[in-house]
Design a protein around this motif. Structure first.
Motif: not given
Length: 503
Positions: A276-296
């Motif tokens: 979640m850290v890698n996918a949410g905050f890499g490249s400051a979240g400016e990725r179309c493939m970034a994870i922005s919603a974690l469903v727990a």
């Protein structure tokens, strides 16, 4: 050469193998996001300038179309070798104009280079089929041929990788290209144009058109352009698709995303937190493939959120040229827009677990900074959940069951990427079957396909039927032709006015 803070340069177009100033006097400032300093002025094309660049691509097409596959492939290989040897130069340009850290910029280039390497096999990929004696002494063969001049309209977040999703295949297949990069970070396109020239690509095969909506509209409406590849936000993707197709063009328009990651109770929570850290905050979240919603799912949310917060606290935010984990956002306006979503989430009652609005940075105070932000107890009616934020903001939505999580993802308007974290193979198999999303990760947070597969989402994340790169990319930049042949011999002859039959 590193520019001094007060030194600026003009970034022009590229056509027929050289820089092209154009006739327009309009420009836009290019900034270094880590310092806020203006480092360049990019030309904004007039319609006349755009037509001149398009005409250069059109003039080069007949000769490049008729160039042998062997020669085309040799140029592709030369470009690949030059790119591999000098990718650090390109990474520095990306960091200076986009802000992402150097290691991330190099990773972007390497993923783009995968498509260059895929396109090096174009001779095999363009093979047609042939049937001898399909009818008596009649042979039938299929061919794939280039379209003509094509255009690529690319976004700011990947100034090298996204264009490389398209132009290696387009060029290898025999098309000529006009690349319209983002005006926010336009220099990477010019660097790649010069590299193509060094690799031996003939003048006019690869061209760069700088500009804004004026340039885009000319590409969408000019009859010379046969196809458009676009990546950007959904509203603009819809506009590009509808306008381009209305003017007879083949269009693939990749739009926005709101990517979810579902974490099941049986998952390895340390693995999930890292992801979640890698996918949410890499490249400051400016990725179309970034994870922005974690469903727990279930009762794991408190533990999982705590693990993510612990890891986020160790991230170093700052100038991408230094030893940092995350850089700035691309512009001050974009930084403020992303921060406004955090403000809105807080006002709506969500819990700000990690607040990036006042982050301490290793960099100039004038940079466009917003640190990693973790928001818990987000509900689906909050703007921080409904909108594509495109920044380092990870929202946590709590649900009770697997079925509720699936329904949450499938009810959204986007279908770009998604992931599930679980040790249950049955749950993972059901997920990949039932989820209405184009790219799926199983314990993989950013499921970007390798170059020989194709990239693209579903629903409002893609307009058009063809995904990027892979064999779908080859088909997008070519069109089929079937040739039926009969060579008469002395046994044939005579007149027969009947409809020909397959016999």
């Amino acid at each position: 050469m590193t520019l001094a803070p007060t030194e600026t340069r003009t970034i022009s177009h590229w056509a027929t193998g050289a820089g092209f100033a154009g006739s327009s006097d309009r420009t836009a400032s290019v900034t270094n996001p880590a310092t806020g300093a203006v480092t360049g002025a990019v030309a904004l094309a007039s319609a006349t300038d755009a037509k001149a660049v398009i005409d250069a691509a059109a003039a080069a097409f007949p000769a490049w179309r008729d160039t042998s596959l062997a020669k085309r492939t040799s140029v592709l290989f030369a470009f690949r070798e030059l790119l591999n040897a000098r990718k650090h130069e390109l990474a520095e340009i990306i960091t200076a104009e986009h802000g992402k850290v150097i290691s991330d910029a190099i990773g972007e280039i390497s993923r783009g280079q995968e498509v260059v390497e895929f396109a090096c096999g174009i001779a095999h990929l363009l093979k047609g089929g042939m049937t001898e004696n399909a009818s008596t002494k009649v042979d039938v063969a299929s061919l794939r041929q280039p379209l003509g001049p094509v255009a690529i309209i690319s976004p700011f977040n990947f100034p090298a990788m996204v264009p490389m999703w398209f132009f290696p295949i387009a060029i290898a297949a025999g098309n000529t290209v006009v690349l319209k990069p983002s005006e926010k970070d336009p220099s990477a396109a010019i660097w790649m144009a010069k590299l193509w020239a060094e690799a031996g690509l003939p003048d006019g095969v690869f061209n760069v058109l700088q500009g804004d909506k004026v340039a885009v509209d000319e590409l969408l409406t000019n009859r010379t352009i046969k196809a458009i590849s676009f990546v950007g936000s959904t509203p603009i993707a819809q506009y590009v698709y509808s306008t381009g197709t209305a003017h007879g063009k083949r269009v693939q328009a990749l739009g926005g995303a709101k990517n979810h990651a579902i974490v099941l109770p049986d998952a390895d929570l340390d693995l999930a937190a890292d992801a979640m850290v890698n996918a949410g905050f890499g490249s400051a979240g400016e990725r179309c493939m970034a994870i922005s919603a974690l469903v727990a799912v279930g009762d794991i949310a408190d533990e999982l959120v705590a693990k993510i917060a612990q890891r986020t606290a160790g991230l170093k935010v700052g100038d991408g040229t230094r030893n940092t984990d995350m850089g700035p956002l691309v512009t001050q306006a974009h930084r403020d827009k992303v921060a406004s979503y955090v403000d809105a989430g807080e006002a709506d009652g969500a819990t700000i677990v990690v607040d990036g609005r006042g982050v301490a940075v290793d960099g100039d105070n004038s940079g466009f900074w917003l640190g990693p932000t973790l928001i818990d107890h987000v509900t689906t009616d909050m703007s921080v959940y409904t909108d594509e934020i495109f920044g380092p903001v990870l929202s946590v939505v709590r649900v009770e069951t697997y079925d509720e999580a699936i329904d949450l993802v499938n009810s959204g308007p986007f279908g770009n990427g998604t992931a599930i974290f679980t040790n249950d193979g049955g749950a993972a198999r059901r997920f990949q079957n039932e989820i209405e999303v184009g790219m799926v990760g199983i314990n993989v947070p950013i499921p970007v396909p390798t170059a020989y597969y194709s990239f693209g989402g579903w629903k409002n994340s893609l307009f058009g039927d063809t995904h990027a790169h892979g064999m779908e990319g080859v088909h997008f930049f070519t069109r089929g032709k079937v040739v039926t042949t009969r060579w008469l011999d002395p046994s044939h002859g005579g007149i027969n006015l009947g409809f020909p039959e397959n016999n």
